[in-house]
Scaffold this motif. Structure first.
Motif, PDB file in Angstrom:
ATOM      1  N   ASN A 195      -2.374 -12.551 -23.381  1.00 51.14           N
ATOM      2  CA  ASN A 195      -1.181 -11.881 -23.902  1.00 51.14           C
ATOM      3  C   ASN A 195      -1.103 -10.415 -23.483  1.00 51.14           C
ATOM      4  O   ASN A 195      -0.231  -9.696 -23.951  1.00 51.14           O
ATOM      5  N   LYS A 196      -2.017  -9.985 -22.629  1.00 52.83           N
ATOM      6  CA  LYS A 196      -2.100  -8.562 -22.267  1.00 52.83           C
ATOM      7  C   LYS A 196      -1.427  -8.286 -20.932  1.00 52.83           C
ATOM      8  O   LYS A 196      -1.507  -9.068 -19.990  1.00 52.83           O
ATOM      9  N   ILE A 197      -0.792  -7.116 -20.881  1.00 48.94           N
ATOM     10  CA  ILE A 197      -0.288  -6.558 -19.627  1.00 48.94           C
ATOM     11  C   ILE A 197      -1.227  -5.419 -19.277  1.00 48.94           C
ATOM     12  O   ILE A 197      -1.400  -4.480 -20.053  1.00 48.94           O
ATOM     13  N   ILE A 198      -1.848  -5.515 -18.121  1.00 52.77           N
ATOM     14  CA  ILE A 198      -2.867  -4.548 -17.724  1.00 52.77           C
ATOM     15  C   ILE A 198      -2.340  -3.714 -16.564  1.00 52.77           C
ATOM     16  O   ILE A 198      -1.794  -4.246 -15.602  1.00 52.77           O
TER      17      ILE A 198
ATOM     18  N   GLN B 120      -8.864 -12.191 -10.031  1.00 48.50           N
ATOM     19  CA  GLN B 120      -9.386 -12.981 -11.156  1.00 48.50           C
ATOM     20  C   GLN B 120      -8.733 -12.531 -12.456  1.00 48.50           C
ATOM     21  O   GLN B 120      -8.344 -13.358 -13.290  1.00 48.50           O
ATOM     22  N   LEU B 121      -8.615 -11.232 -12.637  1.00 48.76           N
ATOM     23  CA  LEU B 121      -7.991 -10.688 -13.835  1.00 48.76           C
ATOM     24  C   LEU B 121      -6.538 -11.151 -13.931  1.00 48.76           C
ATOM     25  O   LEU B 121      -6.060 -11.507 -15.012  1.00 48.76           O
ATOM     26  N   ALA B 122      -5.847 -11.199 -12.805  1.00 47.28           N
ATOM     27  CA  ALA B 122      -4.440 -11.616 -12.790  1.00 47.28           C
ATOM     28  C   ALA B 122      -4.278 -13.074 -13.214  1.00 47.28           C
ATOM     29  O   ALA B 122      -3.249 -13.451 -13.776  1.00 47.28           O
ATOM     30  N   ARG B 123      -5.288 -13.884 -12.952  1.00 49.85           N
ATOM     31  CA  ARG B 123      -5.215 -15.287 -13.379  1.00 49.85           C
ATOM     32  C   ARG B 123      -5.383 -15.422 -14.893  1.00 49.85           C
ATOM     33  O   ARG B 123      -4.936 -16.397 -15.480  1.00 49.85           O
TER      34      ARG B 123
ATOM     35  N   ASP C  13      -0.463  -4.964 -13.341  1.00 47.70           N
ATOM     36  CA  ASP C  13       0.244  -4.018 -12.481  1.00 47.70           C
ATOM     37  C   ASP C  13      -0.806  -3.132 -11.824  1.00 47.70           C
ATOM     38  O   ASP C  13      -1.656  -2.554 -12.496  1.00 47.70           O
ATOM     39  N   VAL C  14      -0.737  -3.030 -10.512  1.00 49.78           N
ATOM     40  CA  VAL C  14      -1.691  -2.208  -9.767  1.00 49.78           C
ATOM     41  C   VAL C  14      -0.926  -1.090  -9.066  1.00 49.78           C
ATOM     42  O   VAL C  14      -0.033  -1.358  -8.267  1.00 49.78           O
ATOM     43  N   LEU C  15      -1.280   0.145  -9.385  1.00 45.38           N
ATOM     44  CA  LEU C  15      -0.684   1.313  -8.752  1.00 45.38           C
ATOM     45  C   LEU C  15      -1.701   1.872  -7.764  1.00 45.38           C
ATOM     46  O   LEU C  15      -2.883   1.979  -8.094  1.00 45.38           O
ATOM     47  N   SER C  16      -1.238   2.215  -6.569  1.00 39.26           N
ATOM     48  CA  SER C  16      -2.173   2.761  -5.587  1.00 39.26           C
ATOM     49  C   SER C  16      -1.430   3.519  -4.508  1.00 39.26           C
ATOM     50  O   SER C  16      -0.256   3.255  -4.233  1.00 39.26           O
ATOM     51  N   HIS C  17      -2.141   4.469  -3.895  1.00 40.69           N
ATOM     52  CA  HIS C  17      -1.615   5.194  -2.739  1.00 40.69           C
ATOM     53  C   HIS C  17      -2.028   4.501  -1.436  1.00 40.69           C
ATOM     54  O   HIS C  17      -1.632   4.930  -0.370  1.00 40.69           O
TER      55      HIS C  17
ATOM     56  N   ILE D  33       4.460 -12.715  -7.569  1.00 37.29           N
ATOM     57  CA  ILE D  33       4.117 -11.317  -7.337  1.00 37.29           C
ATOM     58  C   ILE D  33       5.351 -10.544  -6.919  1.00 37.29           C
ATOM     59  O   ILE D  33       6.226 -11.063  -6.231  1.00 37.29           O
ATOM     60  N   LYS D  34       5.423  -9.309  -7.360  1.00 35.49           N
ATOM     61  CA  LYS D  34       6.540  -8.430  -7.011  1.00 35.49           C
ATOM     62  C   LYS D  34       5.942  -7.143  -6.468  1.00 35.49           C
ATOM     63  O   LYS D  34       5.046  -6.562  -7.069  1.00 35.49           O
ATOM     64  N   VAL D  35       6.421  -6.699  -5.317  1.00 35.62           N
ATOM     65  CA  VAL D  35       5.912  -5.484  -4.697  1.00 35.62           C
ATOM     66  C   VAL D  35       7.008  -4.419  -4.800  1.00 35.62           C
ATOM     67  O   VAL D  35       8.094  -4.584  -4.255  1.00 35.62           O
ATOM     68  N   LEU D  36       6.677  -3.344  -5.507  1.00 34.79           N
ATOM     69  CA  LEU D  36       7.635  -2.267  -5.740  1.00 34.79           C
ATOM     70  C   LEU D  36       7.069  -0.953  -5.236  1.00 34.79           C
ATOM     71  O   LEU D  36       5.856  -0.792  -5.106  1.00 34.79           O
ATOM     72  N   GLN D  37       7.970  -0.007  -4.999  1.00 36.28           N
ATOM     73  CA  GLN D  37       7.577   1.307  -4.519  1.00 36.28           C
ATOM     74  C   GLN D  37       8.348   2.354  -5.301  1.00 36.28           C
ATOM     75  O   GLN D  37       9.534   2.185  -5.575  1.00 36.28           O
ATOM     76  N   MET D  38       7.660   3.447  -5.637  1.00 35.82           N
ATOM     77  CA  MET D  38       8.309   4.573  -6.297  1.00 35.82           C
ATOM     78  C   MET D  38       8.596   5.630  -5.241  1.00 35.82           C
ATOM     79  O   MET D  38       7.700   6.004  -4.476  1.00 35.82           O
ATOM     80  N   CYS D  39       9.846   6.079  -5.185  1.00 36.37           N
ATOM     81  CA  CYS D  39      10.256   7.082  -4.199  1.00 36.37           C
ATOM     82  C   CYS D  39      10.974   8.229  -4.904  1.00 36.37           C
ATOM     83  O   CYS D  39      11.748   8.009  -5.835  1.00 36.37           O
ATOM     84  N   ARG D  40      10.715   9.436  -4.417  1.00 36.04           N
ATOM     85  CA  ARG D  40      11.421  10.612  -4.947  1.00 36.04           C
ATOM     86  C   ARG D  40      12.846  10.600  -4.430  1.00 36.04           C
ATOM     87  O   ARG D  40      13.106  10.297  -3.272  1.00 36.04           O
ATOM     88  N   ASN D  41      13.769  10.941  -5.324  1.00 33.12           N
ATOM     89  CA  ASN D  41      15.179  11.073  -4.971  1.00 33.12           C
ATOM     90  C   ASN D  41      15.692  12.309  -5.693  1.00 33.12           C
ATOM     91  O   ASN D  41      16.109  12.223  -6.840  1.00 33.12           O
ATOM     92  N   GLY D  42      15.616  13.452  -5.023  1.00 29.89           N
ATOM     93  CA  GLY D  42      15.987  14.705  -5.675  1.00 29.89           C
ATOM     94  C   GLY D  42      14.979  15.034  -6.759  1.00 29.89           C
ATOM     95  O   GLY D  42      13.784  15.128  -6.509  1.00 29.89           O
TER      96      GLY D  42
END
Length: 177
Positions: free
Chosen positions: A30-33, A56-59, A65-69, A86-95
């Protein structure tokens, strides 16, 4: 530990403690990590182990959610998952704000050779792309192609002009002929 362990060892130990705690959590389903840069200052072996442990943790968890540079580390985690899982997202600066949007991890993590190939192919087939980018991709693409097709003939400190000289001066017993 501050003076005894390297930063990679400290990161690995902290992640190990966290993963051990998650392994003991009976409510893990029931956890979101959220993992923020779980791979930092680690060698190749630890990188692979970290990737496998996150999978393994994802199973077990409801969501991870994994954040990385490091896009290549994220690709290790991403590879092999069905696109529905799986969903691959990116954070981008906009102003002054940040936008979160879909991210093409395959294009981002392509080798320089394949990026140059794609640039040239897009221009050839569809006349797409900036002319300067197309022109700049030609020399490294040709060098990469020649290095791949003729291993051992061209040194890392040699460039296209050196390649051309070697090809022009090759005799009929040389593969470059």
């Amino acid at each position: 530990f501050k003076t005894t362990l390297s930063s990679g060892d400290r990161s690995a130990l902290a992640l190990a403690f966290f993963l051990a705690a998650m392994d003991q959590d009976s409510d893990i389903g029931n956890k979101i990590i959220v993992l923020d840069d779980p791979f930092t200052s680690q060698d190749r072996f630890r990188r692979t182990c970290t990737q496998q442990l996150i999978r393994q943790l994802a199973r077990s968890a409801k969501q991870v959610d994994v954040l990385s540079h490091d896009p290549h580390f994220l690709r290790l985690i991403w590879e092999g998952y069905p696109s529905t899982d799986i969903k691959v997202l990116q954070m981008c600066r906009n102003g002054n704000s940040t936008i979160i949007g879909e991210w093409d991890i395959e294009a981002e993590t392509q080798s320089t050779y394949l990026k140059n190939y794609s640039t040239l192919l897009d221009f050839y087939r569809e006349r797409r792309g900036e002319l300067l980018a197309v022109a700049r991709s030609m020399r490294p693409f040709i060098e990469g192609m020649l290095r791949a097709h003729f291993p051992g003939h061209f040194q890392l400190n040699e460039w296209l002009g050196d390649f051309i000289s070697k090809i022009r001066n090759a005799n009929d017993t040389n593969a470059l002929f």
